[in-house]
Design a protein around this motif. Structure first.
Motif, PDB file in Angstrom:
ATOM      1  N   ASN A  39       0.803  -1.231   0.000  1.00 59.03           N
ATOM      2  CA  ASN A  39       0.000   0.000   0.000  1.00 59.03           C
ATOM      3  C   ASN A  39       0.834   1.279   0.000  1.00 59.03           C
ATOM      4  OD1 ASN A  39      -2.420  -1.498   0.116  1.00 59.03           O
ATOM      5  ND2 ASN A  39      -2.153  -1.767   2.331  1.00 59.03           N
ATOM      6  N   ASN A  40       2.153   1.141  -0.169  1.00 60.66           N
ATOM      7  CA  ASN A  40       3.016   2.324  -0.148  1.00 60.66           C
ATOM      8  C   ASN A  40       3.636   2.520  -1.534  1.00 60.66           C
ATOM      9  OD1 ASN A  40       4.755   4.403   0.335  1.00 60.66           O
ATOM     10  ND2 ASN A  40       6.057   3.303   1.801  1.00 60.66           N
ATOM     11  N   THR A  41       2.953   3.303  -2.392  1.00 59.97           N
ATOM     12  CA  THR A  41       3.427   3.487  -3.766  1.00 59.97           C
ATOM     13  C   THR A  41       4.637   4.419  -3.834  1.00 59.97           C
ATOM     14  OG1 THR A  41       1.858   5.302  -4.107  1.00 59.97           O
ATOM     15  CG2 THR A  41       1.155   3.083  -4.749  1.00 59.97           C
ATOM     16  N   ASN A  42       4.901   5.170  -2.769  1.00 58.97           N
ATOM     17  CA  ASN A  42       6.045   6.090  -2.772  1.00 58.97           C
ATOM     18  C   ASN A  42       7.346   5.402  -2.370  1.00 58.97           C
ATOM     19  OD1 ASN A  42       4.551   8.389  -3.513  1.00 58.97           O
ATOM     20  ND2 ASN A  42       3.854   8.670  -1.401  1.00 58.97           N
ATOM     21  N   GLY A  43       7.258   4.216  -1.797  1.00 60.14           N
ATOM     22  CA  GLY A  43       8.462   3.547  -1.307  1.00 60.14           C
ATOM     23  C   GLY A  43       8.923   2.410  -2.189  1.00 60.14           C
ATOM     24  N   ARG A  44       8.546   2.459  -3.467  1.00 58.73           N
ATOM     25  CA  ARG A  44       8.875   1.358  -4.375  1.00 58.73           C
ATOM     26  C   ARG A  44      10.140   1.677  -5.168  1.00 58.73           C
ATOM     27  NH1 ARG A  44       2.771  -0.495  -6.395  1.00 58.73           N
ATOM     28  NH2 ARG A  44       2.028  -1.031  -4.309  1.00 58.73           N
ATOM     29  N   ILE A  57      11.307   2.962 -18.938  1.00 58.89           N
ATOM     30  CA  ILE A  57      10.356   3.177 -17.848  1.00 58.89           C
ATOM     31  C   ILE A  57       9.154   3.988 -18.321  1.00 58.89           C
ATOM     32  CG2 ILE A  57      10.043   4.186 -15.545  1.00 58.89           C
ATOM     33  CD1 ILE A  57      13.054   3.762 -15.092  1.00 58.89           C
ATOM     34  N   ILE A  58       7.963   3.548 -17.954  1.00 57.61           N
ATOM     35  CA  ILE A  58       6.729   4.287 -18.205  1.00 57.61           C
ATOM     36  C   ILE A  58       6.293   4.930 -16.887  1.00 57.61           C
ATOM     37  CG2 ILE A  58       4.302   4.150 -18.878  1.00 57.61           C
ATOM     38  CD1 ILE A  58       6.203   3.659 -21.185  1.00 57.61           C
ATOM     39  N   THR A  59       6.106   6.251 -16.916  1.00 62.08           N
ATOM     40  CA  THR A  59       5.688   6.952 -15.704  1.00 62.08           C
ATOM     41  C   THR A  59       4.229   7.375 -15.791  1.00 62.08           C
ATOM     42  OG1 THR A  59       6.446   9.075 -16.598  1.00 62.08           O
ATOM     43  CG2 THR A  59       8.011   7.818 -15.271  1.00 62.08           C
ATOM     44  N   VAL A  60       3.597   7.428 -14.656  1.00 54.62           N
ATOM     45  CA  VAL A  60       2.240   7.963 -14.527  1.00 54.62           C
ATOM     46  C   VAL A  60       2.343   9.137 -13.562  1.00 54.62           C
ATOM     47  CG1 VAL A  60      -0.128   7.521 -13.806  1.00 54.62           C
ATOM     48  CG2 VAL A  60       1.185   5.708 -14.943  1.00 54.62           C
ATOM     49  N   GLY A  61       2.256  10.360 -14.121  1.00 54.54           N
ATOM     50  CA  GLY A  61       2.543  11.536 -13.313  1.00 54.54           C
ATOM     51  C   GLY A  61       4.033  11.544 -13.026  1.00 54.54           C
ATOM     52  N   THR A  62       4.384  11.500 -11.737  1.00 52.78           N
ATOM     53  CA  THR A  62       5.799  11.427 -11.349  1.00 52.78           C
ATOM     54  C   THR A  62       6.182  10.026 -10.884  1.00 52.78           C
ATOM     55  OG1 THR A  62       5.232  12.134  -9.096  1.00 52.78           O
ATOM     56  CG2 THR A  62       5.837  13.862 -10.684  1.00 52.78           C
ATOM     57  N   ARG A  63       5.247   9.098 -10.970  1.00 55.02           N
ATOM     58  CA  ARG A  63       5.476   7.741 -10.446  1.00 55.02           C
ATOM     59  C   ARG A  63       5.901   6.795 -11.557  1.00 55.02           C
ATOM     60  NH1 ARG A  63       2.241   3.147  -9.504  1.00 55.02           N
ATOM     61  NH2 ARG A  63       0.445   4.208 -10.417  1.00 55.02           N
ATOM     62  N   GLU A  64       6.943   6.024 -11.308  1.00 52.27           N
ATOM     63  CA  GLU A  64       7.379   4.992 -12.238  1.00 52.27           C
ATOM     64  C   GLU A  64       6.431   3.802 -12.097  1.00 52.27           C
ATOM     65  OE1 GLU A  64      11.376   4.263 -11.000  1.00 52.27           O
ATOM     66  OE2 GLU A  64      12.209   5.915 -12.171  1.00 52.27           O
ATOM     67  N   ALA A  65       5.563   3.632 -13.099  1.00 54.02           N
ATOM     68  CA  ALA A  65       4.519   2.616 -12.990  1.00 54.02           C
ATOM     69  C   ALA A  65       4.965   1.239 -13.470  1.00 54.02           C
ATOM     70  CB  ALA A  65       3.287   3.057 -13.780  1.00 54.02           C
ATOM     71  N   ARG A  66       5.686   1.202 -14.578  1.00 50.28           N
ATOM     72  CA  ARG A  66       6.150  -0.083 -15.105  1.00 50.28           C
ATOM     73  C   ARG A  66       7.447   0.113 -15.872  1.00 50.28           C
ATOM     74  NH1 ARG A  66       2.637  -1.522 -20.468  1.00 50.28           N
ATOM     75  NH2 ARG A  66       2.292   0.593 -21.231  1.00 50.28           N
ATOM     76  N   PHE A  67       8.152  -0.962 -16.088  1.00 51.64           N
ATOM     77  CA  PHE A  67       9.446  -0.875 -16.753  1.00 51.64           C
ATOM     78  C   PHE A  67       9.746  -2.211 -17.431  1.00 51.64           C
ATOM     79  CE2 PHE A  67      10.213  -2.560 -12.553  1.00 51.64           C
ATOM     80  CZ  PHE A  67      11.162  -3.556 -12.751  1.00 51.64           C
ATOM     81  N   ARG A  68      10.717  -2.156 -18.329  1.00 48.21           N
ATOM     82  CA  ARG A  68      11.237  -3.387 -18.903  1.00 48.21           C
ATOM     83  C   ARG A  68      12.737  -3.231 -19.119  1.00 48.21           C
ATOM     84  NH1 ARG A  68       7.958  -3.464 -24.600  1.00 48.21           N
ATOM     85  NH2 ARG A  68       8.435  -1.383 -25.349  1.00 48.21           N
ATOM     86  N   ILE A  69      13.411  -4.350 -19.133  1.00 46.60           N
ATOM     87  CA  ILE A  69      14.869  -4.360 -19.213  1.00 46.60           C
ATOM     88  C   ILE A  69      15.299  -4.431 -20.674  1.00 46.60           C
ATOM     89  CG2 ILE A  69      16.907  -5.782 -18.717  1.00 46.60           C
ATOM     90  CD1 ILE A  69      15.511  -6.382 -16.000  1.00 46.60           C
TER      91      ILE A  69
END
Length: 227
Positions: A39-44, A57-69
């Motif tokens: 439940n802590n999206t800021n600590g990921r 990396i794909i961001t949503v707003g300022t949050r890194e939502a998903r990524f691939r290598i």
């Protein structure tokens, strides 16, 4: 007593398939697998992954939502360029911008999968091109996207009438797979593009993509066979 796996080792174990295929990974999935508090999206924090891997990396707003290598940091250590080649490109103009500032020697093959080019004993000047730092970063980003999707850069985005010289937008994962792409050889692309247009098309022979690619392949075959 078995040695406890590090966080990175656990990540590589759980996501081995995604790492190999370059598939998307979401932080929500990682939370479900115990990497972060659910439940802590800021600590990921994924810095432990970034230390080893290059990520898209794909961001949503300022949050890194998903990524691939798209590669490993260690790959950068296996891309030597001989001093002779570096000296050759000193004071050369960027093939994209025409300027001489902040020039970097760029590997044309953005996949770095040709052993001959990765050896200072066998690489040649023709395996490289001069790009400004900014232009090289732009190319590198397109190469990363290509590595993740196997779809080459579409030159139509720059106003050209064709996406690639040979009509093939799909990378075959071989050392020859980058050929035909605009960023693979900027000078070569421009020269061959203009040659085909000026030679093959005119008032009585209107442009078609199919005709362009057909003539380009004939031109390439002629050039490779020599005089």
């Amino acid at each position: 007593m078995p040695k406890k796996k590090t966080k990175l080792e656990m990540f590589e174990y759980i996501y081995s398939k995604e790492i190999k295929t370059g598939s998307w990974i979401t932080k929500d999935e990682m939370a479900e697998n115990g990497f972060f508090p659910k439940n802590n999206t800021n600590g990921r924090d994924i810095r432990f992954i970034k230390r080893k891997y290059d990520l898209e990396i794909i961001t949503v707003g300022t949050r890194e939502a998903r990524f691939r290598i798209v590669g490993t940091k260690a790959m950068l250590l296996r891309r030597p360029i001989s001093k002779k080649i570096k000296d050759f490109f000193t004071n050369k103009r960027c093939v994209l911008t025409g300027t001489r500032s902040s020039i970097e020697v760029d590997h044309k093959n953005g996949r770095y999968n040709d052993k001959r080019v990765l050896s200072t004993k066998t690489q040649t000047v023709n395996d490289f091109q001069p790009l400004t730092k900014v232009a090289n970063n732009i190319k590198r980003e397109h190469c990363r996207k290509c590595a993740a999707t196997n779809k080459k850069f579409d030159a139509k985005e720059l106003g050209y009438l064709v996406s690639t010289l040979d009509g093939n937008l799909v990378h075959n994962n071989k050392s020859s797979g980058c050929e035909g792409c605009f960023f693979y050889d900027v000078t070569g692309f421009k020269e061959d593009y203009n040659t085909v247009l000026s030679t093959c098309f005119g008032t009585n022979n209107p442009f078609t993509e199919e005709g362009f690619h057909e003539y380009y392949k004939k031109l390439s075959k002629r050039n490779s066979s020599g005089p």
